[in-house]
Design an enzyme around this catalytic site. Sequence first.
Site, PDB file in Angstrom:
ATOM      1  N   ASP A 106       0.803  -0.916  -0.079  1.00 58.67           N
ATOM      2  CA  ASP A 106      -0.056  -0.156  -0.142  1.00 58.67           C
ATOM      3  C   ASP A 106       0.937   1.243  -0.118  1.00 58.67           C
ATOM      4  OD1 ASP A 106      -2.452   1.590   0.534  1.00 58.67           O
ATOM      5  OD2 ASP A 106      -1.421   1.797   2.541  1.00 58.67           O
ATOM      6  N   ASP A 129      -0.207   5.169   1.052  1.00 54.18           N
ATOM      7  CA  ASP A 129      -0.437   6.089   2.088  1.00 54.18           C
ATOM      8  C   ASP A 129      -0.455   5.705   3.386  1.00 54.18           C
ATOM      9  OD1 ASP A 129      -0.413   8.491   3.089  1.00 54.18           O
ATOM     10  OD2 ASP A 129      -2.240   9.282   2.170  1.00 54.18           O
TER      11      ASP A 129
END
Length: 242
Positions: free
Chosen positions: A24, A26
């Site tokens: 991922d 952020d």
Amino acid sequence: MGSVEEHSFSGPPQVLSAGGLLFDFDGTIIDSTEAVVKHWHKEAAAMGVDPEVILATSHGRRSIDTFMEFDPSKANWEYVNRQEGLIPKLFGKDAVEIPGARKLLDSLEAVNAPWAVVTSGTSALLNGWIEVLKIAHPRCLVVAEDVENGKPDPSCYLLGRQRLGLPENSPMIVFEDAPAGVRAGKAAGFKVIGLATTHRISQLQEAGADWIVEDLKSVTLKGLEPDGNVQIEITNTLVQAP
């Protein structure tokens, strides 16, 4: 940030192997929480919505899904790309890298390891942050526009494995900070390392994270195996209370 003070991150080192690593973005590679909060305050004011209501569920989700919930007229990629592309420009000083992220990604790049970014953000947002923070640019990535359904749907992570050119039975390790992302990784059939950077540890546990660490300082590349699998070592994992 995750509530880590009452937990013990002292688990012994473990060596893990996988066909590839899926990150991922952020909350996992960078922390742009302050910038995103300012962004949603701006958007909420335009929609006449309480920003705290939006922020309660927006992290780890695609903006288009959030807009669909609060103002469907804005739930289109033209609008979402334009607004997300502004975030690094307007609030670039409000983002920092997650500790250990730059070193880990640079080490993966140095040996051409199979890794990809799988993000709920748009390509405009991802590229904007990479330009601002000067971190390694993934050669393979999956962005919000690439999938019909966002996290916790597993399709984004399955697509990440496919874009790395790996077979359908190839084991993968996912790095996530948000419960929706952890659930997406687990639903794809992958192992998930949860980062206690943005959510409560109990939320990561409930979502099904296989291991929980404070940040990416606890992850080190060991090298590539003869079959091409990537080998990592994780240290100081969360120790469950007896």
